[in-house]
Design an enzyme around this catalytic site. Sequence first.
Site, short mmCIF file in Angstrom:
data_model
loop_
_atom_site.label_atom_id
_atom_site.label_comp_id
_atom_site.label_asym_id
_atom_site.label_seq_id
_atom_site.Cartn_x
_atom_site.Cartn_y
_atom_site.Cartn_z
N ASP A 102 0.79 -1.23 0.00
CA ASP A 102 0.00 0.00 0.00
C ASP A 102 0.82 1.28 0.00
OD1 ASP A 102 0.81 0.20 2.77
OD2 ASP A 102 -0.90 -1.07 3.31
N HIS A 117 6.86 -7.20 -1.50
CA HIS A 117 5.87 -7.69 -2.48
C HIS A 117 5.48 -6.64 -3.51
CE1 HIS A 117 4.65 -10.83 0.77
NE2 HIS A 117 5.70 -11.20 0.08
N CYS A 125 4.50 -3.82 -17.36
CA CYS A 125 4.12 -4.56 -18.55
C CYS A 125 4.81 -5.92 -18.53
CB CYS A 125 4.50 -3.79 -19.81
SG CYS A 125 4.19 -4.73 -21.34
N CYS A 128 7.19 -6.04 -22.07
CA CYS A 128 8.39 -5.23 -22.30
C CYS A 128 9.04 -4.73 -21.02
CB CYS A 128 8.09 -4.05 -23.23
SG CYS A 128 7.14 -2.71 -22.45
N SER A 216 1.01 -12.78 10.24
CA SER A 216 0.85 -14.16 10.71
C SER A 216 1.99 -15.04 10.21
CB SER A 216 -0.49 -14.73 10.23
OG SER A 216 -0.53 -14.78 8.81
N ASN A 240 1.25 -9.44 17.07
CA ASN A 240 0.22 -9.76 16.08
C ASN A 240 -1.04 -10.22 16.79
OD1 ASN A 240 -0.46 -10.23 13.17
ND2 ASN A 240 -0.80 -12.32 13.92
#
Length: 294
Positions: A102, A117, A125, A128, A216, A240
């Site tokens: 984000d 990520h 693309c 290319c 997690s 967490n």
Amino acid sequence: MDDQARPAIADVVANRRWLVLTGAGVSTDSGIPDYRGPGSIPRTPMTYQEFIASTRARRRYWARAHIGWGRMTSAEPNATHRELAHLQSAGRLIGLITQNVDGLHGRAGHRDVIDLHGRIDRVVCLDCGDRSKRSHLHDRLAALNPGFADREAIAAPDGDVMVEDTASFLLATCEICNGRLKPDVVFFGESVAKPVVQRCFDLVEQAEALVVLGSSLQVMSGLRFVRAAARRGIPIVIINRGPTRADDLATIRVDGGCAETLAQLSWRMRTVSGSPASSISTSALTSAATSVTT
């Protein structure tokens, strides 16, 4: 978190430079739902293999993403993002790896974030390799599909939106080669680029402690760095809501929210070091129901 647990965490990390690994739980306070936290709705994200296999799959993804893009762009950095940026400025951190796409860490002022990520605000693309801004693609898709973004749908970020009838959605292609466009993120079933992975392992080697926030650790892309830290023998703190795949590796494990726990931890470190704690608000010190194992 009880009063005995708080100084224990501060004692572990106060005099060390941390490497921070963040996951979806860090962005939930910004209105972006996580994948596996308590109360999260079941989601079946598109895999890389499915995306590249057919025009139909890409049409379905981009139709949903065209609607979901609004939620991503309206999200703002929250207290966790801001506190981590403050800790970096104070010299507490050796680096930050995020599994989120984000871009909120950067918008909070954090420098040199490793976006493990990728970033949802970029497009690549597949044919290319040209990269461009997602906002520009959104405008192109809006011109090709007027009014589509206003359709009724089950709200979710980006391509997880649930909407009926995507068959009529018109795709945009690469403006350089007319090729296939994909968000510049790592899909399930896709590998993180090796140079990015190596940068992360290098940071693990330099770190004096690893702090995991809001993940997690169910996927190996993040779990491997926790295992590398465990092999080095440096302290590992995991914060967490709900269990993680690396609970057995944690020096300290906190079942609680990221914002309140990090605020408490920062306050304790300032107290331990004799520095004023006035920059943390009273409301931020409100404890969540947490448990700690050592």
